[in-house]
Design an enzyme around this catalytic site. Structure first.
Site, PDB file in Angstrom:
ATOM      1  N   ASP A   1      -7.933  -5.360   0.310  1.00 40.67           N
ATOM      2  CA  ASP A   1      -8.413  -6.256  -0.751  1.00 40.67           C
ATOM      3  C   ASP A   1      -8.047  -7.703  -0.512  1.00 40.67           C
ATOM      4  O   ASP A   1      -8.623  -8.603  -1.104  1.00 40.67           O
ATOM      5  CB  ASP A   1      -7.832  -5.784  -2.100  1.00 40.67           C
TER       6      ASP A   1
ATOM      7  N   HIS B   1       0.859  -1.188   0.000  1.00 36.64           N
ATOM      8  CA  HIS B   1       0.000   0.000   0.000  1.00 36.64           C
ATOM      9  C   HIS B   1       0.893   1.235   0.000  1.00 36.64           C
ATOM     10  O   HIS B   1       1.928   1.242   0.655  1.00 36.64           O
ATOM     11  CB  HIS B   1      -0.886   0.026   1.258  1.00 36.64           C
TER      12      HIS B   1
HETATM   13  C1  SDX Z   1      -6.305  -0.078  -2.814  1.00 35.51           C
HETATM   14  O1  SDX Z   1      -4.391   4.454  -2.185  1.00 35.51           O
HETATM   15  C2  SDX Z   1      -5.322   3.869  -1.534  1.00 35.51           C
HETATM   16  O2  SDX Z   1      -5.688   4.255  -0.426  1.00 35.51           O
HETATM   17  C3  SDX Z   1      -5.969   2.685  -2.235  1.00 35.51           C
HETATM   18  C4  SDX Z   1      -6.984   1.903  -1.389  1.00 35.51           C
HETATM   19  C5  SDX Z   1      -8.240   2.718  -1.158  1.00 35.51           C
HETATM   20  O3  SDX Z   1      -8.962   2.398  -0.164  1.00 35.51           O
HETATM   21  O4  SDX Z   1      -8.556   3.604  -1.978  1.00 35.51           O
HETATM   22  O5  SDX Z   1      -6.412   1.549  -0.142  1.00 35.51           O
HETATM   23  C6  SDX Z   1      -7.420   0.614  -2.098  1.00 35.51           C
HETATM   24  O6  SDX Z   1      -6.108   0.190  -3.964  1.00 35.51           O
HETATM   25  C7  SDX Z   1      -5.408  -1.019  -2.050  1.00 35.51           C
HETATM   26  C8  SDX Z   1      -4.202  -1.550  -2.914  1.00 35.51           C
HETATM   27  C9  SDX Z   1      -4.747  -2.716  -3.772  1.00 35.51           C
HETATM   28  N1  SDX Z   1      -3.730  -3.096  -4.785  1.00 35.51           N
HETATM   29  C10 SDX Z   1      -3.084  -4.295  -4.694  1.00 35.51           C
HETATM   30  O7  SDX Z   1      -3.202  -5.079  -3.748  1.00 35.51           O
HETATM   31  C11 SDX Z   1      -2.180  -4.602  -5.890  1.00 35.51           C
HETATM   32  C12 SDX Z   1      -0.818  -5.127  -5.414  1.00 35.51           C
HETATM   33  N2  SDX Z   1      -0.090  -4.019  -4.743  1.00 35.51           N
HETATM   34  C13 SDX Z   1       0.696  -3.162  -5.536  1.00 35.51           C
HETATM   35  O8  SDX Z   1       0.642  -3.177  -6.882  1.00 35.51           O
HETATM   36  C14 SDX Z   1       1.341  -1.983  -4.812  1.00 35.51           C
HETATM   37  O9  SDX Z   1       1.712  -2.402  -3.566  1.00 35.51           O
HETATM   38  C15 SDX Z   1       0.507  -0.728  -4.698  1.00 35.51           C
HETATM   39  C16 SDX Z   1       0.030  -0.277  -6.042  1.00 35.51           C
HETATM   40  C17 SDX Z   1      -0.654  -0.954  -3.802  1.00 35.51           C
HETATM   41  C18 SDX Z   1       1.398   0.363  -4.077  1.00 35.51           C
HETATM   42  O10 SDX Z   1       2.359   0.675  -4.991  1.00 35.51           O
HETATM   43  P1  SDX Z   1       3.525   1.732  -4.638  1.00 35.51           P
HETATM   44  O11 SDX Z   1       3.285   2.404  -3.333  1.00 35.51           O
HETATM   45  O12 SDX Z   1       3.709   2.597  -5.832  1.00 35.51           O
HETATM   46  O13 SDX Z   1       4.752   0.831  -4.397  1.00 35.51           O
HETATM   47  P2  SDX Z   1       5.742   0.355  -5.519  1.00 35.51           P
HETATM   48  O14 SDX Z   1       4.977  -0.181  -6.699  1.00 35.51           O
HETATM   49  O15 SDX Z   1       6.733   1.457  -5.740  1.00 35.51           O
HETATM   50  O16 SDX Z   1       6.461  -0.914  -4.821  1.00 35.51           O
HETATM   51  C19 SDX Z   1       7.541  -0.715  -3.910  1.00 35.51           C
HETATM   52  C20 SDX Z   1       8.323  -2.019  -3.982  1.00 35.51           C
HETATM   53  C21 SDX Z   1       8.691  -2.426  -5.417  1.00 35.51           C
HETATM   54  O17 SDX Z   1       9.840  -3.257  -5.318  1.00 35.51           O
HETATM   55  P3  SDX Z   1      11.311  -2.581  -5.663  1.00 35.51           P
HETATM   56  O18 SDX Z   1      11.168  -1.835  -6.970  1.00 35.51           O
HETATM   57  O19 SDX Z   1      11.601  -1.658  -4.476  1.00 35.51           O
HETATM   58  O20 SDX Z   1      12.255  -3.750  -5.742  1.00 35.51           O
HETATM   59  O21 SDX Z   1       7.498  -3.112  -3.476  1.00 35.51           O
HETATM   60  C22 SDX Z   1       7.272  -4.054  -4.521  1.00 35.51           C
HETATM   61  C23 SDX Z   1       7.565  -3.346  -5.841  1.00 35.51           C
HETATM   62  O22 SDX Z   1       7.966  -4.275  -6.831  1.00 35.51           O
HETATM   63  N3  SDX Z   1       5.864  -4.431  -4.418  1.00 35.51           N
HETATM   64  C24 SDX Z   1       5.410  -5.677  -4.505  1.00 35.51           C
HETATM   65  C25 SDX Z   1       4.023  -5.581  -4.290  1.00 35.51           C
HETATM   66  N4  SDX Z   1       3.679  -4.304  -4.082  1.00 35.51           N
HETATM   67  C26 SDX Z   1       4.834  -3.582  -4.164  1.00 35.51           C
HETATM   68  N5  SDX Z   1       6.037  -6.871  -4.754  1.00 35.51           N
HETATM   69  C27 SDX Z   1       5.242  -7.967  -4.782  1.00 35.51           C
HETATM   70  N6  SDX Z   1       3.888  -7.939  -4.569  1.00 35.51           N
HETATM   71  C28 SDX Z   1       3.266  -6.774  -4.327  1.00 35.51           C
HETATM   72  N7  SDX Z   1       1.927  -6.748  -4.121  1.00 35.51           N
END
Ligand code: SDX
Length: 427
Positions: A373, A316
């Site tokens: 989620d 998140h």
């Molecule tokens: C919601 O914003 C809100 O408040 C949203 C929400 C709401 O109520 O409105 O809370 C609802 O959307 C919840 C989130 C649901 N999405 C998911 O579960 C999808 C999986 N999660 C991600 O795609 C991700 O974690 C996000 C999109 C939620 C957050 O992305 P960020 O903050 O931009 O983080 P990032 O993509 O920069 O990741 C940071 C690191 C990366 O690794 P490195 O580049 O540092 O090596 O963490 C890794 C990412 O690859 N990473 C994950 C991961 N999420 C982040 N690796 C594996 N699995 C994951 N789920």
């Protein structure tokens, strides 16, 4: 300039600029850079707005480090366990929890407004049966704006409140109609004798004539425990600060378009699997993993930078600790496991993912914890709600947050049209 300020120096020109720090009630303060381009000729650069506050708000507060979430200052734990979704809607819209009589009037108004103009029913026929309900939902809400053109010019509280209550009450009807269209079965009209959440479940499940059809759990009537579970899910989804879809809603509000096309844009933005679409992807992923012994292999894939496989429902932007909503849902799962006959195989796989991921340095070092989620899908599956309706359920809960933030934008005299700049690297 007061001590509460930053001095930024351009080391090339030795020019310094001072900018005030603006304090909030809680949470990080902000550096007011509104004049930065005029002063320096440079833009700030922050794709994804990881360090950018886009507005001032009094609606929702999140402390990502503490895993804290409040609507109008009331903790989410209090709202989810002691209040109904209708009370939460009233709180978000007005800033106060309603007393008994006020709640009764509000609830009755929402029931009466749940009906759609007959003309809108024909819109659904334009879509193929396999149309995703999020597509029909977004299109139908845009179409709804054509029946209430006057809402585009609403400017006082009474106008805002009527416009807001109308969309809050009609979204479940549109969502249920979208679902029944996808099954090719007749629509069930709202029933003003039923509360918001029971009415939605009835419009989803009932046969024409109002008789409940047999659900997989083998009972005819909708159980109160199902209504309470879904009502809690709506409350947990009601608002969440300036997330991606709310940012889109505010962006559309900034151009002066109809409030309902702003909501329709929010629905489209929420659909993405990185955002509200994740709940549907979580269940699809648990089903893909298929058994507890396959979890390890999938976790390795999620950690592999060359594999675009991500653990849906994990991570998140704000919560760098447990999502408090996830915690409440996890408790609800345990509470309802027997009463709702939760799918223990999927739950076992989910628990195994948690167990491994929460002890794995890849996830710990990146502050990746289960988000809302991760747990929603298992409860919705037990409520006989198909995966395709998971994100529409998120829409039903979130519409009050979107429209509250839309109103706040409109009432903020400092609001301007959303128009960021860019770092140009073209020819
Ligand atoms: C919601 O914003 C809100 O408040 C949203 C929400 C709401 O109520 O409105 O809370 C609802 O959307 C919840 C989130 C649901 N999405 C998911 O579960 C999808 C999986 N999660 C991600 O795609 C991700 O974690 C996000 C999109 C939620 C957050 O992305 P960020 O903050 O931009 O983080 P990032 O993509 O920069 O990741 C940071 C690191 C990366 O690794 P490195 O580049 O540092 O090596 O963490 C890794 C990412 O690859 N990473 C994950 C991961 N999420 C982040 N690796 C594996 N699995 C994951 N789920």
């Amino acid at each position: 300039m007061s001590k509460q300020s930053f001095t930024l120096t351009n080391n090339q020109t030795k020019q310094s600029y001072e900018y005030p720090i603006l304090e909030g009630t809680r949470g990080p303060s902000v550096l007011d850079l509104r004049s930065f381009f005029k002063d320096s000729g440079l833009f700030t650069y922050d794709p994804g707005y990881t360090s950018t506050a886009s507005c001032t708000s009094t609606v929702t507060f999140i402390d990502g480090a503490k895993g804290e979430l409040r609507y109008r200052g009331v903790p989410i734990e209090t709202l989810a366990t002691e209040h109904s979704y209708m009370e939460t809607c009233y709180l978000l819209l007005t800033g106060e929890l309603p007393d008994k009589d006020t709640l009764q009037d509000f609830d009755l108004e929402i029931r009466h407004r749940a009906f759609l103009h007959e003309g809108l029913r024909h819109l659904f026929a334009a879509f193929p049966d396999n149309a995703h309900p999020m597509a029909t939902l977004s299109a139908a809400v845009t179409a709804l704006s054509t029946f209430y053109d006057d809402h585009k010019s609403c400017q006082d509280d009474a106008g805002y409140q009527e416009m807001a209550r109308r969309i809050i009450s009609k979204i479940p009807t549109i969502a249920a109609f979208s679902y029944r269209h996808s099954l090719g079965i007749p629509f069930i009209q709202p029933d003003i004798d039923l509360g918001f959440t029971k009415n939605f479940l009835t419009m989803m499940r009932a046969y024409p004539g109002g008789k409940m059809h047999l659900c997989a759990t083998g009972h005819e009537e909708i159980k109160e425990v199902e209504v309470r579970a879904l009502d809690t899910i709506f409350t947990l989804h009601a608002d969440h600060e300036q997330n991606a879809s709310t940012t889109v809603v505010r962006g559309v509000a900034s151009t002066g378009a109809h409030p309902y096309v702003a909501i329709s844009s929010g629905i489209s933005a929420l659909w993405g699997r990185a955002h509200g679409g994740a709940n549907e992807s979580v269940i699809a992923q648990l089903e893909l993993i298929g058994s507890v012994d396959k979890v390890e292999a999938f976790i390795e894939r999620a950690k592999d930078p060359d594999d675009d496989f991500r653990l849906m429902g994990f991570g998140h932007r704000v919560y760098k600790n447990f999502d408090p909503r996830a915690k409440i849902l996890k408790g609800l799962q345990d509470e309802l496991r027997v009463e709702l006959n939760l799918n223990t195989e999927l739950m076992a796989i989910a628990r195994k993912i948690e167990e491994i991921a929460l002890n794995d340095d890849y996830f710990i070092s990146r502050n990746l914890y289960p988000n809302i989620d991760f747990y929603t899908g298992i409860i919705l599956t037990a409520l006989q709600i198909p995966k395709s309706m998971f994100t529409p359920i998120f829409v039903i809960g979130r519409t009050v947050g979107w429209i509250t933030q839309w109103i706040e934008f409109k009432k903020d005299e400092t609001s301007k049209i959303a128009r960021p700049r860019q770092l140009y690297r073209g020819k």
